[in-house]
Design an enzyme around this catalytic site. Structure first.
Site, PDB file in Angstrom:
ATOM      1  N   CYS B 156       0.805  -1.210   0.000  1.00 47.03           N
ATOM      2  CA  CYS B 156       0.000   0.000   0.000  1.00 47.03           C
ATOM      3  C   CYS B 156       0.843   1.267   0.000  1.00 47.03           C
ATOM      4  O   CYS B 156       0.705   2.121  -0.869  1.00 47.03           O
ATOM      5  CB  CYS B 156      -0.950  -0.044   1.179  1.00 47.03           C
ATOM      6  SG  CYS B 156      -0.194  -0.507   2.739  1.00 47.03           S
ATOM      7  N   TYR B 157       1.747   1.420   0.964  1.00 52.45           N
ATOM      8  CA  TYR B 157       2.526   2.660   1.024  1.00 52.45           C
ATOM      9  C   TYR B 157       3.390   2.850  -0.221  1.00 52.45           C
ATOM     10  O   TYR B 157       3.392   3.927  -0.826  1.00 52.45           O
ATOM     11  CB  TYR B 157       3.397   2.685   2.279  1.00 52.45           C
ATOM     12  CG  TYR B 157       2.670   2.932   3.577  1.00 52.45           C
ATOM     13  CD1 TYR B 157       1.832   4.037   3.742  1.00 52.45           C
ATOM     14  CD2 TYR B 157       2.844   2.086   4.671  1.00 52.45           C
ATOM     15  CE1 TYR B 157       1.187   4.280   4.952  1.00 52.45           C
ATOM     16  CE2 TYR B 157       2.203   2.325   5.882  1.00 52.45           C
ATOM     17  CZ  TYR B 157       1.383   3.431   6.029  1.00 52.45           C
ATOM     18  OH  TYR B 157       0.757   3.675   7.221  1.00 52.45           O
TER      19      TYR B 157
END
Lengths: 336, 336, 336, 336
Positions: B156-157
């Site tokens: 995600c990041y």
């Protein structure tokens, strides 16, 4: 007992002030007022549609008025929990009557030509009061506050940004060429109690707003005497501000320098809590009058975290703290 | 129909993969497995205690196994929605059997000596697979993905950070001396489904974590070839990532340059949506497979905003997108 | 391709209908309209201020109009996602033009003298259409829906209340002297997208409303032919309805009777899911078109639990389900 | 100053008790203890991982002990904020030492044979203390509390259910053949601070639980002397209980009878607030020690609404209220 008037008592900050005053041993509420066309006029502040939390605690009516002559008689203290332009218009009246005025709006916070025209959309008419106003960042200006008649209480973002940064800048620890990057996220109450799509329960979502264009950016820069990049965000929570501040220290600065600077200015300040290790979460301060500060330094990169309840240290509690300082009461009376 | 095995199907990403496959016209689920000691073993994935949302949609059992020999027979595709070290251990087995492996963990994302020892706490044993692994940032590596046997799907990041920054860096628009400041806030699902005090409903609060120490910082820097300051935050919401990226452009760069760079790389990419004005909110992408990107430039300061659903474009949807690309299906099949 | 007009497309149900239609293989959007004085007029439905979720999915403009003559030409289907009185006024126009009308308001749901005067504040002018309208509780009235021109789609509370109770009452399992006690809690979206203090993020809190006085009470009682006590509550969540229904069975009724009754009517109904043990949570249906039902019987006390997404099975999905039934499409097309 | 020991101080109720005692002018904290194997042992209660809210307010360590002999010396008061079986085992020890014990668990609340075997899974060993224990429903048992050595403080659901119903039943207003239907929804903190999937942030959802099987049902029925149907629900919020109680009054009972009954018992009770019109929301009492009660009567159907903060009037505040009553302090000292 001193007597305090709260103008704009139906808003979140105003109602919180009423609650604090209800517990204050040396100050009592003179009256609660709202703007002339308010639908809340005449209701008790503890009414079902307003603040049922205050039922049995503060059961005073909200008086709609634009004429304060009958109210002002015995009033010593005025809290203006009003829109910026309303504060601007009303403050001089109360000041001329000799009241001590605590203004929670932005109307007297920045003593710069053109600032109000550019950022607030009105031309400031009271330059002499702007000159006399003391910026109510309580931990820094307490001496000035003690002698002030007009205290311009800073709001949520400027307080959360300045309290961690001011010791750094005052002690000359930062490299000023690298503008601190202040990312802050605020609870929805920061935008007030007026209904709009922006605070509709189903529309609220994490998002940045006013990129490079928020009026608190120049306020912060002015009082810090340091350019900053300030990016406000709306969060999906009711109360609180969480600020993450990324900056660059001068060569040779070490973690102890940071901690020492924080301790130097806040060691004896009951409403600022310093984290020696770790750093605070928003929950540390929800419903509480503190600003909590932590930090991590790696090489020459410094990240500071500060949190506060936007309605308390970022509004009503700081106003009350300023009042306590102004009248020589214990700084935290009615707050903790 | 191709047959796909999901290992770690009881986690949030695994269950989402199962849902996507249930709608896919060219791929079907071979089996859903969980780790050997899972309390969920034998339950249907749509069980009341697991994902009742899937009731009537995917009613397959979760098989607890450490021996895949009976399962692997007809499996063409393996999704590893497992802990890093589990993926590290399992992937070679499936690769040696000839399966196409999509690994959602970090076990094959960074081809650097010592990286896994330093950031993941284990020594990587499969350097030859690390060399062959293709980083599944789908919009950038589609050609390599088409021929890969092992796709290391970024999480995600890194996805939220790289998708906006990569066009800037590739086009040489940023001043590399000023490290981009990436502040990102993630929903609680990012930490997985395992119960802990950190994801206790009453303990969750906005807070920064792993300051200067998150393993995604070197992953982002490695794939961008640019040092960055990455500060992750936990938010009080279930799903989504919101990233605010503050950087400095080279002298002379104007807003059109930024927009042109974004359009150059994403114009024909269905899962990246560019905002020409305004910028996205988290709600724009909740439950959706997109990464949305907006920006504002002022003087030489650039703020980019990107948002995605951490479980979708930040995990399962990107894995599915990689699978679609790998097998020549429409990139968005089963996703929109 | 059939062509469908959505009137009131800027509301939550209207936008959801637009999304469903964008995925429907046999029906396409003719136009999206909003009321004449809407601030949203002319904007794309996927605009930043509206539904950025739909960016790239449905990028049609919202047309403000009170004159449908130029739009109606090729329209086969009309969805009225409008206020009750607007639906009342508009439906006959479209019906007279030969359109098939799906009304999501309450304007044609209850064929009782004085009902609209008493509960909706207007006198119904179209008794002949009220007579012809078919109540769109899809699982119960599918045969009638197939031949109807006007389908009055029931809303969130009536659907959540009737789907569990109707098999009980139809099979004569309940003691009618004990009025079922229906306690239901709805997400904030149930009150629509219009800003008001009631849906201000900071004001929303769990509370009961309209005690003994909600207009859905007589609608439920009318269609069930059974008096009920209906108590709606507002919850602090965006979407969904959770209903807890406490009733009394006739002597001798056992748990198998309850389960058999549910299976008799819903076994082949894809959008009603029956729990044989346990009972559903709200999360089971968020974002999904199902109504999930569970129950527990102890002695002669029966508690039934039903949940649905108020905007889906409680509004847009049920409207789409009715449309699919009306035109002989698969009941779940575009829904799952 | 009296000295109070809090056993189980790391839980939500225990920490709240510590906060209250920190403000109490006549009682101070003797020690805070936790169970022997607690990971929190030795930490300050205001530690980052525990209650940073208490930083600077209560900075005492949590002592892990199973031997109280060195602690008990000067202790006058013991609060047991412990699991039921722990309270059962520990209370007699402190009672025999002459301490006044306030037990927040269920271990001494119901003086019925077999009750503990059936509902709590242990056989009660201290019948003589069960006989002497006073049920700490403060508004009803204040005279008994004044002379008690062991006060069994009722928890959240029983308090929210009994406070509205007890005046009705005591005054004989209800038709006992119709069992009151009590639907209550509790915040997640009601289940304590121990991590589990049930209180995982992403798993929490509105749902009913323990249908016909919750141990508070017989407790409520026992103390009301009236059978009831009690259905607890979990809500997606941290704190608070909202109860909706549907019952049937005897023929001829009018609204004034209800109001008179409430006023008769609560007029002079500072922690119960009666709504003459309208009825309370959950937010009315969040963070406050009140139970707020409202009602509507229609024909012979009565709906009562009561709300409280589950950790305050439903736990710690009621315990503190009992302590104040027991020692003759003002009932609300340290609470408001």
């Amino acid at each position: 007992m001193l007597k305090a008037l709260i103008v704009g008592a139906s808003g979140y900050a105003g109602a919180q002030l009423a609650y604090y005053l209800s517990k204050h041993p040396q100050v009592e509420i003179a009256a609660l007022t709202v703007s002339g066309n308010s639908l809340d006029a005449g209701k008790l502040i503890s009414d079902y549609d307003l603040y049922p939390q205050l039922k049995g605690v503060v059961d005073l009516p909200l008086i709609a008025t634009s004429d304060y002559s009958s109210i002002i008689e015995n009033v010593d203290i005025v809290f203006l929990a009003t829109e910026h332009v309303v504060s601007h218009d009303l403050a001089p009246y109360f000041l001329d009557k000799g009241c001590i005025v605590f203004d929670l709006s932005g109307a007297f916070r920045v003593n710069l030509a053109d600032f109000y025209t550019q950022y607030y959309g009105f031309t400031h008419q009271y330059k002499h009061w702007l000159d006399k106003a003391v910026y109510g960042l309580a931990e820094w200006n307490d001496n000035a506050i003690k002698n002030a008649q007009l205290i311009a209480v800073p709001g949520c973002y400027p307080t959360a940004a300045q309290l961690p940064l001011k010791p750094m800048i005052t002690e000359g620890l930062l490299d000023p060429a690298y503008w601190p990057v202040i990312n802050a996220i605020s609870g929805v109450s920061g935008a007030g109690r007026k209904a709009s799509l922006k605070n509709h329960f189903c529309e609220v979502s994490i998002h940045a707003y006013s990129l490079f264009a928020h009026r608190h950016q120049p306020e912060i820069a002015y009082h810090l005497d340091q350019q900053v990049i300030f990016t406000p965000h709306l969060g999906n929570f009711k109360r609180g501000i969480h600020a993450t501040i990324t900056c660059r220290v001068k060569q040779g600065v070490i973690a102890d320098d940071i901690l020492n600077a924080l301790n130097k200015y806040y060691k004896n300040k009951p409403l600022v809590r310093i984290y020696q290790k770790d750093w605070p979460s928003l929950k540390s301060v929800e419903g509480l009058p503190y600003c909590d500060i932590g930090f991590v330094l790696k090489d020459d990169h410094l990240i500071m975290i500060s949190v506060e309840d936007n309605l308390l240290k970022g509004a009503a509690a700081q106003a009350m703290q300023c009042m306590n300082i102004r009248f020589g009461f214990n700084e935290t009376t009615s707050l903790i």
